[in-house]
Scaffold this motif. Sequence first.
Motif, PDB file in Angstrom:
ATOM      1  N   TYR A 168      16.976 -86.945 117.750  1.00  0.00           N
ATOM      2  CA  TYR A 168      17.960 -86.347 118.638  1.00  0.00           C
ATOM      3  C   TYR A 168      19.157 -87.275 118.828  1.00  0.00           C
TER       4      TYR A 168
ATOM      5  N   ILE B 113      21.413 -87.603 115.618  1.00  0.00           N
ATOM      6  CA  ILE B 113      22.135 -86.409 115.205  1.00  0.00           C
ATOM      7  C   ILE B 113      23.607 -86.745 114.968  1.00  0.00           C
TER       8      ILE B 113
ATOM      9  N   LEU C 219      24.798 -86.970 111.368  1.00  0.00           N
ATOM     10  CA  LEU C 219      25.147 -85.753 110.627  1.00  0.00           C
ATOM     11  C   LEU C 219      26.453 -85.145 111.109  1.00  0.00           C
ATOM     12  N   ARG C 220      26.926 -85.611 112.252  1.00  0.00           N
ATOM     13  CA  ARG C 220      28.051 -84.925 112.874  1.00  0.00           C
ATOM     14  C   ARG C 220      29.313 -84.885 112.013  1.00  0.00           C
TER      15      ARG C 220
ATOM     16  N   PHE D 191      29.791 -81.839 109.956  1.00  0.00           N
ATOM     17  CA  PHE D 191      29.991 -80.564 110.642  1.00  0.00           C
ATOM     18  C   PHE D 191      31.306 -80.557 111.412  1.00  0.00           C
ATOM     19  N   ASP D 192      32.167 -81.458 111.017  1.00  0.00           N
ATOM     20  CA  ASP D 192      33.412 -81.622 111.753  1.00  0.00           C
ATOM     21  C   ASP D 192      34.486 -80.722 111.151  1.00  0.00           C
ATOM     22  N   VAL D 193      34.477 -79.454 111.522  1.00  0.00           N
ATOM     23  CA  VAL D 193      35.429 -78.506 110.940  1.00  0.00           C
ATOM     24  C   VAL D 193      36.037 -77.643 112.032  1.00  0.00           C
TER      25      VAL D 193
ATOM     26  N   TYR E 239      28.809 -77.358 107.270  1.00  0.00           N
ATOM     27  CA  TYR E 239      28.686 -76.227 108.193  1.00  0.00           C
ATOM     28  C   TYR E 239      28.747 -74.903 107.447  1.00  0.00           C
TER      29      TYR E 239
END
Lengths: 230, 343
Positions: B111, B114, B117-118, B121-123, B153
Amino acid sequence: MAEVDEANKPLFAGLSDVSISDDIPVEGDISVPLASHSADDEFSTLDEPVKDTILRDLKAVGNKFVHVMYPKKSSALLRDWDLWGPLLLCVTLALLLQGGSSDSKGDEGPQFAEVFVIIWFGSVIITLNSKLLGGTISFFQSLCVLGYCILPLCVAMLVCRLVLLLVSATTVSFIIRLLIVTASFGWSTFASTAFLADSQPPNRKALVVYPVFLFYFVIGWMILTFSPSS
Amino acid sequence: MSASEGNKNTNTEPWGGFDDNIIQGTGSAVIDMENMDDTSGSSFEDMGEMHQRMKEEEEVAEEAAATEEDGAGEDGEFLGMKGIKGQLGRQVADEVWRAGKRQASKAFNLYANIDILRPYFDVEPIQVRNRLIESLIPVRMINFPQKVAGELYGPMMLVFTLVAILLHGMKTSGTVIREGTLMGTAIGTCFGYWLGVSAFIYFLAYLCNAQITMLQMLSLLGYGLFSHCVVLFVTYNVHFHSLFYLLWLLFGGLSTLRMVAVLISRTVGQTPRLILCGSVAALHMLFLLYLHFAYHKIVEGILDTLEGPNVLPIQRVARDLPQLITVMNATMKGLAAGAIYTQ
């Protein structure tokens, strides 16, 4: 409290000399609010009957149901989250969806398990996705909201079963069910968005809403295609 | 090393004289040998390590002493074996414990981790939309490496969408399998294709010396699935073969061309390009074909062979059965009659 301190003094004599250094006002200030607070807590949880506890919890769950059915910007669902409501809804939906028509014999278990897995696995994925996109909501808060927002779909499932019982014409019943499921699907998505959207960065709401949409769409579609075995 | 002297080890050598110890068969000899392997000279200066080792040796020496007390009159070699076993067991247990602890802490920290991985997913929504559209527009630029956004993402969401569409398709096409299997098969197929083919193409790209990372490959192939989603969503609802072929060639072809163009621009040489792009194009187009036509039929076929009764042998048996039955009936009747007659 004072007595306890007295009793403890021989044990921690050196310690008290170092840290407190006979500062009496500080000691008094600390002890008084603590004592009253703990007395309150004990009264509220331990002395009441079990029935009261259960009823209070059920009332809290019911209160959250109302919040979902009438979604206004409120943090009640987020502030004190619980997973009892989602569990209740999930089990209800799974039980209602059970016994659908399929040709294989032992299909009761997988149906139940499938609904269960889809709901929990899907919620976890949506939550992780929202965390990855930079949401500020906690894991269980998100699970709680997503679980509670299945309520409209549960209601739709109930109505669909009634429609299937009452209306015999296939096309008519399908159209009625389609309308009901679409409405409840929209409701679920809208409600969950209303609760979840605030915790997201404002420019990324669409990215968070899409998986939620997909999640409720799959559940809604399962409800729509459900037909009880005769 | 001084601790080992407390045991039966009379050797005064600093490295513990393992020859002597093996003959004597004490447990400490084993440890000495191991330490000799571990510490090659210089780390003898490390006092902390030394201290720890000494402690360990003391423990082992105690163990060995205990073992000796237990089997005082027994063979020395046997005791040595026991010492080795104890040491091995302890090491294995230590290793297992450490691995388990590592796993648990990893799961516990997932947790927190995480954040790793961020970045993928930064879009922004508009970026995702543009990339979805770009995935259908092949760019004819092969002299300069084309940019591939390393983002996950879009691909993840496309894979989940494809799972939902596949579920829908399998249900409407009347695929007769149990629900759990349906769901699992859809998820397995989509993720399997995405991860498996990405890894395979990455491997090929590595062999062909193409300039592409695993992340870029995942992103490229993931966005390539957009055409699959569109085509399958349309053709699962509108059942025209000609429409499917048209869409297959149009959308599937466009997204494949786009991937091929990117890969060509990042590869040098004719043969590597041919190998890489040929395999990508073939896999991508055939996967769409497979999902549309054969998917549920194959699933049904597998389930039939797994669960249902085997059809062919039963038919053959059934054809032979009447004769066999008549023969058996006649035999039984004869026997029974014979039995009655003798009575």
